[in-house]
Each structure stands twice: as C-alpha cells, then as structure tokens.
Write an enzyme that holds these catalytic residues in place. Structure first.
Site, PDB file in Angstrom:
ATOM      1  N   ASP A 132      17.396   8.092  -0.816  1.00  0.00           N
ATOM      2  CA  ASP A 132      16.151   7.328  -0.826  1.00  0.00           C
ATOM      3  C   ASP A 132      15.875   6.737  -2.203  1.00  0.00           C
ATOM      4  O   ASP A 132      14.749   6.709  -2.664  1.00  0.00           O
ATOM      5  CB  ASP A 132      14.989   8.251  -0.408  1.00  0.00           C
ATOM      6  CG  ASP A 132      13.747   7.483   0.009  1.00  0.00           C
ATOM      7  OD1 ASP A 132      13.879   6.427   0.643  1.00  0.00           O
ATOM      8  OD2 ASP A 132      12.641   7.946  -0.340  1.00  0.00           O
ATOM      9  N   SER A 157       5.192   8.131  -3.216  1.00  0.00           N
ATOM     10  CA  SER A 157       6.610   7.873  -2.978  1.00  0.00           C
ATOM     11  C   SER A 157       7.161   6.922  -4.019  1.00  0.00           C
ATOM     12  O   SER A 157       6.568   5.887  -4.314  1.00  0.00           O
ATOM     13  CB  SER A 157       6.821   7.275  -1.586  1.00  0.00           C
ATOM     14  OG  SER A 157       6.650   8.249  -0.596  1.00  0.00           O
ATOM     15  N   HIS A 181      12.320   4.130   1.019  1.00  0.00           N
ATOM     16  CA  HIS A 181      11.448   4.065   2.187  1.00  0.00           C
ATOM     17  C   HIS A 181      10.131   3.334   1.905  1.00  0.00           C
ATOM     18  O   HIS A 181       9.367   3.059   2.828  1.00  0.00           O
ATOM     19  CB  HIS A 181      11.183   5.475   2.740  1.00  0.00           C
ATOM     20  CG  HIS A 181      10.219   6.295   1.923  1.00  0.00           C
ATOM     21  ND1 HIS A 181      10.635   7.274   1.052  1.00  0.00           N
ATOM     22  CD2 HIS A 181       8.861   6.295   1.866  1.00  0.00           C
ATOM     23  CE1 HIS A 181       9.577   7.845   0.487  1.00  0.00           C
ATOM     24  NE2 HIS A 181       8.488   7.259   0.970  1.00  0.00           N
TER      25      HIS A 181
END
Length: 1300
Positions: free
Chosen positions: A156, A263, A127
């Site tokens: 992911d 992330s 992402h």
C-alpha cells in the site's frame, strides 16, 4: 452493495453535500497459536466511516488536546531538534519524552496524509487513490501542489509526482533500511525511554478526531483533514518483520490512535548512524482487538518505487563537451544526445556552461536541475520558462538572464545560487539556497520559507516596493541580505523568528522601519547595519515591537517614536483559525452541526478550572497569561533616543549602550504585546499579511546589560527586571527609579544630578576584569539616594567609591563593603596608589550623610566619610572607619544618631576645635569590642588648656571597653587623645580630656625622602656633566657637531628607584695654542626622569644649556671646565600625611672642573689619573596643606652641593687602514664635600628640622670609541656605582660626532 447517504453541511463548500455512511470491516482469525486467539478488525484509514469505533482517540485523561497538536506541528515545547522534553500533565506531574532530538514534521503536508520526500515528490498510501482530495491537491505552508502522476507498490505504498518543487521543506529524503531484522532495527533505530532502549517511532496526522477521557470517548466526526488539527504521538514498533510494520499506539500514557484520514501519513524513526530522522513507512490500516487494544499497520518504505518514478521524470544533460545547450520549440540540442522527449521532465544539468532559449519553454511539471558545483548561464533574450522550478544542487551557480512566465510562480530549491539579472514580472517562492536580486524590482513578490533560503540584494530598488516591499517570510522564514544597500519597510511581513534581515557586506546598510501603527516584527536583525525609525512628530499607537532578536555591533536610532523589545509568547496549535460560522438561514442552521471547538473546550473545562490555565484551551496561538515565553536577545552598539519611548519587556535580554535625550526608558515593562496571528501571519497563496495585536499586563524576567547616558529623560526599572550597568551611567537632569522587585548592578561608575529612587535593589561595585578582580569605580550623586520602600536595598562592594547623601523613612537596608575583600582583589590594571587614595585601604569608601532613622546599615571594611548629621535605626560596623568630615556646603560639626550600634574592630575619627566636636549618640543599645576613637585637631592644642569634650554617648550599663583611645598619625606626628569615660543615671559618655603628641619618625623620613629627589636629579646631571670633554681627548678633529643619549636607573633605601633618559647635543671647535690644544663648545640638554618609593611616585622633565672648555697640554696634562643651567618641571604624588599630588618647578646651576694627566705606557695605551670638583645651587620649595583638619607645611631652602671625584682611567687604541677603536675602563670614588639641604616640617606638634646627609660611592665604567673615516665617530659606555646610599644600578651612554 447498498450505499446509504445523508445530507451533511460542508465547511469546505459552504453548502449541503451527499455523504456515504457505508463503513467497511474485514474480520478474520489471528494466525498463530490458539492461545493467542483474537478477533481483529482491519480498516483502511482513508475510507469514510460513520462509526467512531475506529476514530482517532487522543487520550486526554491527563494530557491536553493541545499537547497532541503541538506535538505534530512543532509548536510549544516540541521544537524540531529539542531534547529533554517534558510534558506537564493535568495533575502537575511530568512525562519525559524518549531521549532523542525531536523530529521536524515540516515534511508532513498540511492535511497530514502525504509527506514530502524532497523536490517534487511525496509519499502516501495507495488506497488513498489518486483522486483523493488530500492526494490530488497537496499543500505545504501557503503553497498548493497538484499531483501529476504516481507509482505504487505492494502492499500500500505510493509515491506522487507534483507539478512544483516543494519549497516549504527539504523533505524526508531517506527511508529506513527495511531489510533489517527487528533486533538489528532496535540497534540502529532504537532510543532510550524510561531507562530502556526501545524501538519507538513518531507520527503526525489529521484524521477523524475523537478524544478519550477516563475511558469515555467523545467523537468529533466532522473534524478531518483540517491542517489546524494536525496531531501526533509516539508509538512502539511491535513487529518489524514481514511486509507491514505494526505499532502499538497504546503502549504508553501519551497515546493517540491513528485514525480514519491518517492513511498515508509517515512513520518516522531516528537513525542513530546518520543522526537524522528517516521514514519507516506510511499508514495502511489499523487492527482493533477484542480486548480493546489497537495496532496501526504501516507499509514499508520502498526505495525502488521512488527511484522508478524519479527516473521516469528525469533527463540527464551532460554539458561537459558542449559549448551551448539550446532549447527551441521544446527540443533540446547541442549536448550530443538531442531529444524532443523532455516535456514534464526534470532536466538535470552537469558540467557547467551556457543554456540558450531560442523560444519560450513550457516544461509542464518538469524543472531545471543543476547538479554540480559549476556555473551555468541561462540566456534567451525575452523568452520565458515555465515549469516545476529551479533546483541548484550541490553548490551550483545559475546566472538567470531569461524571464519566468508571469502567470506562474517560480519555485527555487537547492543549496546553490540563482543569480537573477532580469526583471521577472512574476513571483518567487524559495526555500533553500541563495537568490540574488540583480535587477530593479526583480520579482513582483517573494515568498521565503523553511529557514534555509537567502535572498540577497544586488541592485538599487531590487525589491518591488509597497507596504511590505513584496517580500513575505512564511513559516521558519529565511534571510534577506541587504548586501550594502539601504532598505526601508513600512512593515516586514514576517510570521516567526526564522525571518532574518542582515547585511553581510563590509559596506554598512541602513534599515529604516516606518510603521504608522503598532506593529510587531517577529524576526531577527543582524549584521553590518544600522536600524532607524525616525518620524517628524511623535504620536501614540505607532509603536514598533521587536520580539525576535537583534545582533549587531552597530547602532539603532529612534526619533519621535516608541520601541519595545520583548520576548515572544510561545506559539501553540489552535483548533480552528477563526470563529464558528454558518451561512444557512436560521431554520436550517442545525444542518451546520455543532461548534466542535466549543465541544473540545468543554471536554477539558474541569482541568482548566482546577489548574487555572484557560490559555490551554482558548483556541489562541498565544495568551498574555501563559507562562511559556521565548527569550529574545537584542545586542547592539548604541541605542540613540531622541524624544522617544523605549521599553524592555518580559523575557528580553538587551545588551548595548543607550544615549537618550528627552526620552523615557523603561526596563522591565509590565505591558506586553502578542500577535494572535503569530505563526500564521502570511495569508492566501503566500503574498498577504495580517496581524492582530493584543496588549496587556504580563510580567517575566527582563535583563539589560550596558551603559546609559541620558539628559532630560526618565528611567524606570521595574519588578523582575535585572539591569547590569557594565558601562558608565551618566544622568543629567534625569530621574531614575528602581521599583520594588528590580535588581540593578552598576560596575563602571555613575554620575547623576537628580535623585535616584530605590524601592528594589541597587548594587554598586568596582569594574571586574577577566580574573574577577576589580578596578575601583566612582559613583557620584549630586542629589540623593532615596530608599522609598521597606524592601529597598542599597549595596556597595568590591572597590566601589560612593558619593551622595542617603534619605529614607522606610525600614530599608544599606549594605556597604565585603568582609573578604583586601588589596589583593585589585585588578592588575589598577594603580595601588590610586586605589589607596580613593578607597583609603578599605573595600568601599562612602562620602555623604545618611538620614534614614528607620533603616538598617551594615558596613564591612568600609570608609564612611560622614559629611552631615546622620541617623539610622541600626548600624553594624566591622573593620570599618566612620570619618567625620566637612563638605563644600556643610562646615559644621556633625552628629551620628543610632538606635542600636554593634561595632567591632572599627575606628571613629572625629573633629574638634577644642571647644566643640562631632558626636556619636547611641539611643538604645551599644555593643562590640576593639574599637578606637580618633580625634582630628582643627586647631593646634595647647598643653595648658583643659579639655572636656563629649564624643560618644550610649545607654547606661554599656561596657566602657567598647571604645578605646588610639594614636593617630596626623601630618608628621602621632597624636593620642586622652579619653575619659563617665557614667551618669541615664547614660555613659566618652569625652576628650587631653592629648599626647610625639613625632612620627616614618612620616618624617618619608618627607625627607621625597625632598631628596632633587638631590638625586642633581647628581645624575653631575654624572653626565663632563662626558663630552672626555671624548675630546680621543679625537683629533678641528670642529664638529655631536649628540649623546644616556639612560640609567638608580636605587636607594626605602624602596626608592629612579630612571632617566638624558639627551645632549652640541658643537665645539678646536684652537691650537702654543703647547696645548683648546676646545670650546656649547651644549643643550633634555632629561626625562621618574622616581618612586614606598610612599610617593612622580616624574620630572628637565631642559638645560651650558658652555664648556677643555685644554690639553702636549705633555699629557688636561683641565676641563663647564658651566650649566637646568630647569625642572616636577609632578609627584605622595600617600603620606595627606599630601596628594603636587606640581612644582625648580632649577639648578652647575660649575665643574676636572684635571688629569694622560700617561702613555705605549704609543697606543695609556693611564689617566683624574680629579673633579662640581659646585652647584639647587632651588628650594615649600608645600602647605591640611591633613585631617590640621595645617601642615614642608619646606627646604636653597642649598649648594659640592661634590668631588677622584679616579683613574686606562685605555688602548686599535687601528686599521681607515678606522680606529679606543677601549677604556675607569674606576673612581665620588663623595659629597657639603651636606645636602635642610628640610623643615611643621604640624600640630611643632617644627621638625631634618639635616641633610653626605653620601659617597664607587664608580665603575667601560667603553669604546670608534673612528670611521676621518670625520665620523661614535662611542658606547657602560657605568655602574656601588657602596653608596644612592647608587647607579646601570647606565648606558651612546654618542655620535660629525667633524667638519
């Protein structure tokens, strides 16, 4: 969807940009039972969010922000591989981290959201998207890497292909086994924490920052993706099953919630099977619960996704059957699988061989990989290569005979070797393996990092030159191997201790450092090299500071310069590199936002104020006041100083000798140096260097081990310094100062012509061996020991012999001796006789005067030879002797004045000339028992003279039994003084009023034993006198030359033993007369002998010459005659009566006759009765000396020994065609007909005459004579004697004759 934008100032662009304020939130009910109903918010951490409800929360209630940043950046206590780490909290308590080696976070990219997995690959979260700035452009260290492609997987997980091989790290090359159950994962990846095995993981990231303190959250929304703010923590894995890993970020007090911007950052777990850290997954999102709890979700490691991308960008080239692989116009031929589809792919070569470029080859993001332990040769005239770099895996070797593109940097990884043989005209970045520089100026610049790489010189001027020689050691550095070449640097561009300059060649290299301003080298120097820093003139601010380390057996040489060796202030993370700045005009500066550094410092101001540790928040990599410093070890052969300054600063351990001339040496220097760019010295894309040196006061422990030779110099040893002078100290016109707090130990002796000033501690000991036994060491100070502080301590123990006066006006301490010491502590390498002469049988000997009326002295097992008036406040003497004596400059009587004296089992030896004497005066208090008074007579006492000489005085009411008289052996007599005690109104005295003298039988016996050595040497010569003539009776030659060597040992009472080696050579001739054969001959001799007894030892060298004749009647009768002269050079050392060592010469004459009859029992067997008489002359000798002030002499006159011998020999001959052997045995009796010479001894008690004694012994011998051919004969005989006062224990006699 509505989007809200606001104008924000960007620190990156330096201007205003539009920023979305939209925040995304997904809500759902938790699955599972109703009783676990919860409200959660799931947030992708890569989305920009204006609210701080999901921001990073470093809990600083009891920890510092810097702790979290040090954690992620492997700084401070969090070094890769470190164990038993404890964090000191703000309240002073500690938190011990899980029991596991700390991870190496170098695979984590600068911005935190990607992680290198080796080569040109990294992992992140899908992402984040390909175009996200932290993914599209990734940075490690000073290098920038562009993403060229990626591959993703559910949910992911993403892996990126980069345009270059990453040189800063080997990467996190392995992932966890995600197929395991949680229990299996606990067994494999669990670690002990607080007494329990738990599934704990470590992480690092640099998302949006906020801090939580006592429940209150302070946001710093503008801080994200800043490499300086990379922070981390350890978390508990709550859920391993399913497609996500869930971690509890708040399970312990050291908690740091993963934030927006984190992330893609990796989660590391420790593999207990492989003993290494592996990646479990990458951050996907966070769950925030209604109860305030927080979990982070991680996408699991996906090896298939990684392999698919690697396969896409790999092309295998098997060269096993190919002679040459050719690359031309982007096409590979000659390998049996020719292809044009190689662009952007890693060409993975196996099999070894030649690779030929027939045109320049731009492989885009593809590299050259050499995958086995083979040798490859890359050729191509002037063609060039460009690509991801060169990977020499598995020990492969590549001979690089082409050029790399000069508009690009060559990246080199892999543990093998890249042998560069052409000038490249470009830059090199290397992080692993070996690069050989085989051409002049091989590269323009070299960037070496990660600590796993080596650059080796293999040509003159292989480096490019300039101030840094074109080599830059970035984070964790690497090794520059000089390989036998000399190299000069103005400055070495090194950022930390990972930089190493070495020489692995057997040919010595010279490393010259020529900085023109103050400069710190953070790295290490080792191997076979000398280090030089020579300047024509001396000037300030040109100091070379070493805070890494040195390890060489070679030398360092300084001329006209300054050198400091110190530890390194431990580096810490900083909030920002540089100060806050804003380029907007004043009316618009509010748009720049606030100074987040000041804001962070403000959140911890109260803790800093309370703990007094401003260095925790000052945004500096290090601070002079910080307590944590890394110790640097500096080991070398000899440091040569000429008109230079050398200092050893805090946290330095220096091992080596120093030779100084006109120089200044400081050990424990309070001035320290730090570099505010340490760890960040390399700038730009890796080819720039900066330093910001700060100097100031900072003290820590300093260690020095070695020896010092100094002339016209100064030496200062300061507080907190420990110096162990394990080698000799020689100080000529050099003042030494030991300041308060310094601790100095010397072991191998010292000589000084200048005062030694002591405010700290100086200990002088013997030299210890591996068994912690001691050889005596001598400490000779021609000036004085000055105790200049109340805390000064002067210590001598363990076989130290100290010479030099002591002066002090302070309440200092003097401690001599060791009450547990005795001769058993002597090293086996030491002569006990030498030790006895040096130490007098005590642990310590001290010769000098002590003028220290306010000081205290303790003497245990010490021999104090007091050479001048002395004064002490207190003296405690146990098992010691105070021996009053004179010195070259002071022949007077001396007085020892003490306020308080406690003495037990000690002796006080004083001198007197029968009218004056030495004195002991106790002013305030005297106590003790079993002490004796001894008196040395400088003049011979006469019985009729009345004596009344005061020796000791003390306050009245002192116990008169503190002292008693004792006999003393002086010379050859026992002298007992008559001591009378008298008490008056104010004092009690002990006075000499007479004496008693008797002969000392042991000393007399020892003197006689020493003088009997000449007789025993005479006897050994007698035993060898007639050997030649005995041989003549077993040979038939006309004339010949012969040689004989004899070796033997003997013994007598009193521990006497001797040994000798006697060599004879000679010639003789046979004359045939009527009825008899007459032999005449000439001989020369040399004898080496040594003798020892309980109280003496020595050696004698003798040379002699003689004439001999032997007549053998046909009937069997014979007569032998010999005359001989021998000269003796003697050297003997005696330990009785103070005789010491004497060198003297003597001589002796010998005249001998032997008669006998050889009766043949058979033709080959015989019996031979014999008788011998030897008359001789032995020269006398005389010694005169003084013992304890008394005149002594020993003398023996010339004397004439007469020695007889009777005996019988038997023998038998055995013969063959051309050989003959005769065996014989003998038994005899040897006896003195005249007594040995008389010895005369004289001392204070008069004259003693020792008459010589007669001795006798039985002699036994066996031997063989062999005849080989007509003209060669040799013989061997063994002898022994018994029943004598002196006996030959064994003797061997070998002879050889050649007839002509």
């Amino acid at each position: 969807m509505n989007k809200i934008y606001s104008l924000k100032y960007s620190h990156i662009t330096g201007g205003l940009i539009a920023v979305s304020e939209l925040s995304g939130r997904v809500s759902s009910r938790a699955t599972g039972k109703k009783k676990h109903k919860r409200i959660l918010a799931l947030c992708f951490l890569g989305l920009l969010q204006s609210s701080y409800s999901f921001a990073s929360q470093m809990d600083i209630s009891n920890f510092y922000i810097r702790d979290y940043m040090d954690f992620a950046q492997n700084k401070g206590i969090f070094q890769a591989g470190a164990t038993n780490i404890e964090i000191v909290k703000k309240d002073g308590s500690t938190l011990k981290l899980p029991e596991v080696p700390f991870p190496d976070f170098s695979p984590v990219a600068n911005k935190g959201s990607t992680t290198s997995i080796g080569g040109a690959y990294s992992i992140t979260a899908t992402h984040n998207t390909k175009n996200h700035h932290s993914v599209a452009t990734q940075n490690w260290g000073n290098s920038t890497y562009k993403q060229t492609d990626w591959n993703t997987s559910h949910p992911d997980f993403a892996v990126s292909r980069l345009d270059k091989f990453v040189v800063e790290t080997r990467g996190a090359t392995e992932g966890a086994d995600i197929s395991l159950s949680k229990q299996q994962a606990l067994e494999r990846y669990g670690v002990n924490y607080k007494g329990e095995k738990k599934l704990i993981a470590f992480r690092a990231g640099s998302g949006v920052v906020s801090v939580k303190k006592n429940g209150r959250i302070t946001p710093f929304n503008e801080v994200s993706y800043k490499p300086e703010m990379l922070n981390g923590s350890f978390v508990h894995i709550d859920d391993w099953s399913g497609w996500l890993i869930l971690t509890n970020n708040q399970f312990d007090e050291f908690n740091n919630i993963a934030s927006q911007g984190d992330s893609g950052s990796a989660l590391f777990v420790y593999d207990n099977q492989k003993k290494k850290w592996v990646v479990a997954g990458t951050v996907w999102g966070i769950y925030n619960y209604a109860n305030g709890k927080n979990h982070a979700a991680y996408s699991k490691w996906n090896q298939t996704t990684i392999d698919n991308l690697k396969n896409k960008y790999s092309y295998n080239v098997d060269m096993s059957g190919a002679q040459v692989a050719t690359i031309e116009n982007g096409k590979l031929t000659g390998t049996g699988s020719d292809t044009t589809d190689i662009k952007n792919k890693d060409l993975i070569f196996t099999g070894g061989g030649d690779i030929l470029l027939k045109s320049s080859f731009d492989n885009g993001a593809g590299g050259l990989v050499f995958n086995d332990k083979k040798t490859y040769r890359v050729n191509g005239d002037d063609f060039t290569f460009k690509g991801a770099g060169v990977d020499t895996r598995n020990g492969s070797t590549v001979e690089w005979n082409i050029r790399y593109d000069n508009k690009d940097n060559l990246h080199k990884i892999g543990d093998g070797t890249l042998d560069v043989r052409k000038t490249q005209n470009t830059n090199l970045k290397t992080g692993e393996g070996l690069v050989i520089l085989g051409a002049e100026k091989t590269f323009n610049n070299i960037y070496i990092t990660s600590g796993d790489g080596t650059v080796r010189l293999n040509a003159e001027n292989a480096l490019s030159g300039g101030e840094y020689n074109g080599i830059f050691f970035a984070k964790n550095g690497g090794t520059l191997d000089l390989n036998g070449y000399n190299q000069s640097f103005n400055k070495i561009a090194a950022t930390d201790s990972g930089a190493v300059i070495t020489n692995t060649s057997t040919k010595k290299s010279i490393l010259s450092l020529n900085n023109t301003a103050d400069y710190i080298y953070h790295g290490n120097i080792n191997g076979n090299l000398d280090v030089l820093q020579h300047h024509e003139t001396k000037k300030e601010n040109r100091r070379l500071i070493l805070d890494g380390g040195v390890d060489t057996t070679n030398d360092i040489s300084l001329r006209n310069t300054q050198l400091s060796m110190q530890g390194h202030a431990t580096e810490h993370a900083i909030y920002r590199d540089g100060a806050f700045s804003c380029s907007l005009p004043a009316p618009m500066r509010f748009l720049c936002g606030s100074d987040y550094v000041a804001g962070m410092q403000n959140t911890e101001a109260d803790a800093v104020k309370q703990n007094g540790n401003a260095y925790k928040t000052n945004n500096a990599v290090s601070d002079l006041s910080q307590p944590d410093w890394e110790t640097g070890t500096f080991r070398f052969g000899t440091l040569h100083l000429e008109n230079s300054d050398f200092s050893v600063g805090r946290n330095a351990n220096v091992i080596g000798d120093i030779q100084a001339s006109k120089s200044n040496i400081t050990i424990g220097d309070t001035t320290a140096y730090i570099d505010l760019h340490a760890g960040k010295n390399i700038t730009g894309d890796g080819f720039g260097f900066r330093q910001n040196i700060v100097r100031g006061n900072s003290q820590g422990e300093t260690l020095f081990t070695g020896g010092i030779t100094a002339e016209d110099s100064t030496i200062v040893i300061k507080d907190k310094a420990k110096a162990l002078f394990s080698n000799y100290v020689y100080l000529l016109n050099t003042k030494a100062t030991i300041e308060n707090g310094a601790d100095v130990t010397t072991q191998s002796g010292m000589f000084s012509t200048s005062d030694i000033s002591i405010s700290g501690n100086l200990s002088m000991t013997g030299n210890p061996d591996k068994d912690n036994k001691f050889e005596p060491s001598i400490y000779l100070n021609d000036a004085s020991y000055l105790l200049t502080d109340d805390s000064a301590r002067l210590v001598a123990k363990n076989k130290a012999s100290v010479v030099g006066d002591i002066h002090s006006t302070k309440s200092a301490s003097i401690m001599f001796g060791h009450d547990e010491s005795d001769l058993s502590q002597l090293s086996d390498r030491t002569s006990k006789g030498l030790a006895l002469g040096l130490l007098g049988g005590f642990d310590v000997s001290y010769r000098g005067s002590v003028n220290a009326p306010s000081a205290s002295a303790t003497m245990n097992n010490t021999w104090w030879q007091l050479t001048g008036d002395s004064a002490l406040k207190t003296l405690k003497s146990t098992n010691s002797m105070v021996y009053f004596t004179d010195s070259a400059n002071n022949k007077k009587f001396h007085t020892l004045t003490v306020d308080e004296l406690a003495t037990s089992n000690s002796a006080y030896a004083m001198r007197t000339n029968l009218s004056e004497s030495d004195k002991l005066e106790v002013k305030k208090h005297l106590s003790g028992e079993n002490n004796i008074l001894l008196v040395d007579f400088l003049q011979k006492p006469t019985p009729e003279k009345q004596l009344n000489i005061e020796l000791v005085s003390a306050p009245k009411d002192t116990n008169e039994n503190v002292f008693k008289a004792s006999k003393q052996t002086i010379g050859f007599s026992d002298v007992t003084p008559v001591i009378t005690t008298r008490e008056t109104d104010d004092k009690i005295t002990w006075s000499l009023t007479g004496y008693n003298t008797v002969a000392n039988k042991e000393a007399t016996r020892n003197a006689a034993a020493l003088f009997s050595v000449d007789y025993k040497a005479f006897l050994n010569e007698v035993n060898n006198l007639n050997k030649r003539m005995g041989d003549l009776r077993d040979i038939n030659g006309e004339a010949g030359a012969w040689a004989r060597i004899m070796s033997g040992t003997g013994s007598a009472s009193g521990g006497f033993s001797d040994n000798y080696t006697h060599v004879q050579v000679g010639v003789d001739k046979k004359h045939e007369l009527d009825g008899l054969d007459l032999f005449t001959g000439f001989t020369v001799t040399h004898t080496d002998s040594s003798a020892s007894a309980d109280v003496f030892s020595g050696k004698t060298k003798s040379v002699g010459a003689g004439l001999y004749a032997s007549a053998m009647v046909d009937s069997g009768a014979y007569i032998d005659l010999i005359g001989k002269y021998v000269h003796h050079d003697n050297e003997y050392t005696a330990t009785f009566a103070g005789l010491g060592t004497r060198d003297y010469s003597t001589h002796s004459w010998y005249a001998g006759a032997e008669a006998g009859y050889r009766y043949h029992v058979t033709e080959d067997a015989w019996i031979e009765p014999q008788a011998e008489l030897v008359y001789g002359s032995v020269s006398g000798k005389q010694f005169a000396w003084k013992d304890q002030g008394m005149h002594l002499s020993m003398k023996d006159k010339d004397y004439n020994p007469l020695i007889g011998r009777t005996g019988v020999d038997v023998g038998k001959s055995f013969s063959g065609k051309d050989w003959k052997v005769t065996a014989r045995a003998g038994l005899g009796y040897q006896f003195d007909l005249l007594a040995n010479g008389e010895t005369v001894l004289r001392d204070a008690s008069g004259e003693k005459r020792i008459k010589g004694e007669k001795d006798s012994r039985m002699l036994m011998s066996v031997g063989l004579n062999a005849e080989i051919r007509d003209n060669v004969r040799f013989g061997l005989e063994f002898e022994k004697s018994a029943f004598g006062k002196y006996n030959v224990d064994n003797a061997v006699n070998a002879n050889f004759r050649y007839s002509f």
